[in-house]
Design a protein around this motif. Structure first.
Motif, PDB file in Angstrom:
ATOM      1  N   LEU A 263      31.281  43.068  39.620  1.00  0.00           N
ATOM      2  CA  LEU A 263      31.572  42.315  40.836  1.00  0.00           C
ATOM      3  C   LEU A 263      31.677  40.816  40.563  1.00  0.00           C
ATOM      4  O   LEU A 263      32.514  40.127  41.163  1.00  0.00           O
ATOM      5  N   LEU A 264      30.858  40.291  39.671  1.00  0.00           N
ATOM      6  CA  LEU A 264      30.962  38.866  39.330  1.00  0.00           C
ATOM      7  C   LEU A 264      32.301  38.565  38.655  1.00  0.00           C
ATOM      8  O   LEU A 264      32.906  37.511  38.902  1.00  0.00           O
ATOM      9  N   ALA A 265      32.793  39.490  37.824  1.00  0.00           N
ATOM     10  CA  ALA A 265      34.105  39.293  37.201  1.00  0.00           C
ATOM     11  C   ALA A 265      35.205  39.307  38.261  1.00  0.00           C
ATOM     12  O   ALA A 265      36.136  38.500  38.215  1.00  0.00           O
ATOM     13  N   ALA A 266      35.106  40.212  39.228  1.00  0.00           N
ATOM     14  CA  ALA A 266      36.083  40.263  40.305  1.00  0.00           C
ATOM     15  C   ALA A 266      36.012  39.004  41.156  1.00  0.00           C
ATOM     16  O   ALA A 266      37.056  38.476  41.612  1.00  0.00           O
ATOM     17  N   LEU A 267      34.825  38.513  41.404  1.00  0.00           N
ATOM     18  CA  LEU A 267      34.668  37.280  42.174  1.00  0.00           C
ATOM     19  C   LEU A 267      35.297  36.101  41.446  1.00  0.00           C
ATOM     20  O   LEU A 267      35.902  35.234  42.074  1.00  0.00           O
ATOM     21  N   GLN A 268      35.169  36.088  40.145  1.00  0.00           N
ATOM     22  CA  GLN A 268      35.797  35.004  39.374  1.00  0.00           C
ATOM     23  C   GLN A 268      37.323  35.042  39.519  1.00  0.00           C
ATOM     24  O   GLN A 268      37.974  34.004  39.586  1.00  0.00           O
ATOM     25  N   ARG A 269      37.879  36.238  39.650  1.00  0.00           N
ATOM     26  CA  ARG A 269      39.328  36.372  39.796  1.00  0.00           C
ATOM     27  C   ARG A 269      39.790  36.008  41.199  1.00  0.00           C
ATOM     28  O   ARG A 269      40.906  35.509  41.375  1.00  0.00           O
ATOM     29  N   HIS A 270      38.970  36.256  42.197  1.00  0.00           N
ATOM     30  CA  HIS A 270      39.470  36.179  43.576  1.00  0.00           C
ATOM     31  C   HIS A 270      38.877  35.067  44.434  1.00  0.00           C
ATOM     32  O   HIS A 270      39.484  34.715  45.447  1.00  0.00           O
ATOM     33  N   SER A 271      37.726  34.524  44.068  1.00  0.00           N
ATOM     34  CA  SER A 271      37.090  33.577  44.954  1.00  0.00           C
ATOM     35  C   SER A 271      37.605  32.162  44.804  1.00  0.00           C
ATOM     36  O   SER A 271      37.217  31.263  45.557  1.00  0.00           O
ATOM     37  N   GLY A 272      38.462  31.927  43.825  1.00  0.00           N
ATOM     38  CA  GLY A 272      39.073  30.612  43.659  1.00  0.00           C
ATOM     39  C   GLY A 272      38.108  29.602  43.108  1.00  0.00           C
ATOM     40  O   GLY A 272      38.272  28.410  43.246  1.00  0.00           O
TER      41      GLY A 272
END
Length: 272
Positions: A263-272
């Motif tokens: 989830l942290l990797a996905a957040l890095q991709r999407h949270s800007g």
């Protein structure tokens, strides 16, 4: 109800339960015809009860409360400055006022947490309780819930549909794209306490928030979640910290530890 227990975790549970009972009684007494009046009365009844009991049983401790604007300041309130105090109670007397004012909804909560200067963890939270009065339960650090078990499907299959708790009214703009990325289903809920409690009990797998909260929105739920063994951090992976000069704490991630890196990797991709 007599004298409360002296151990802080049990005291937090007792206090959240007392405030929750008062809120349930108020809801039954006032009804739902005037939502605004019910919200205001709920905030006041719970806040006054919690502050009164803290003044009686923990007079030397400082308090940070959503319903006490003065407590947000860095100066002394009631003779105790929260930034120099060794112990600070961080409370949200009624988390989810919107849901509290709607008939049939149970996703509202009472938050009571204790921050201590000598705490071993970066977040500094040493005790906490999340009262879920309409669900007839209190989750607290004196007897933290067991780590949420994986579903049978998740345990026997490499694929799983994650369930992410999301704000009913203010979900992060990127959350839909992130959910699509990781193959997750969004589950709208009310208060932050109810959403983190759902992670603690295993009803959802994670809660992601960004875009604005304060310390009292998450302190008690984070105390319980970390006592349970869950991952809790900012969405960039850094530590959550409480009793800061500025009480804003705008984002967080709470999830099973086995999901944190994904989830942290996905957040890095999407949270800007």
């Amino acid at each position: 109800m007599g004298s409360p227990p002296m151990i802080d975790g049990a005291f937090a549970r007792w206090l959240a339960d007392r405030a929750g009972q008062a809120l349930v009684e108020l809801r039954a007494e006032l009804g739902f015809a005037d939502a605004g009046a019910l919200k205001s009365a709920g905030d006041k009844v719970s806040h006054d009860l919690i502050r009164s009991e803290l003044a009686k049983w923990r007079p030397g401790d400082a308090v940070l409360s959503e319903e006490d604007e003065g407590s947000r300041l860095v100066g002394a309130v009631g003779g105790v400055s929260r930034l120099t105090a060794d112990r600070v109670w961080i409370i949200d007397p009624l988390d989810g006022t919107r849901e509290f004012s709607e008939p049939g909804r149970s996703d509202w909560a009472v938050h009571v947490a204790l921050w201590a200067r000598n705490a071993p963890s970066p977040h500094g939270l040493v005790a906490g309780a999340v009262g879920l009065p309409a669900q007839h339960r209190v989750l607290a650090t004196d007897y933290p819930p067991a780590y949420p078990p994986m579903t049978v499907e998740a345990a026997t299959s490499g694929a799983r549909t994650l369930r992410l708790a999301a704000s009913r009214s203010r979900p992060p703009a990127f959350l839909t794209a992130l959910a699509d990325d990781v193959g997750a289903q969004l589950v709208p809920m009310g208060s932050a306490g109810a959403k983190i409690a759902a992670v603690v009990t295993g009803d959802v797998d994670a809660y992601i928030h960004a875009g604005g909260q304060y310390e009292w929105d998450s302190a008690a739920p984070i105390a319980v979640a970390t006592a349970t063994g869950l991952h809790a951090s900012r969405i960039d992976g850094s530590a959550l910290r409480y009793n800061e000069a500025d009480p804003r704490l705008p984002d967080l991630l709470v999830c099973r530890k086995d999901l944190a890196s994904r989830l942290l990797a996905a957040l890095q991709r999407h949270s800007g």
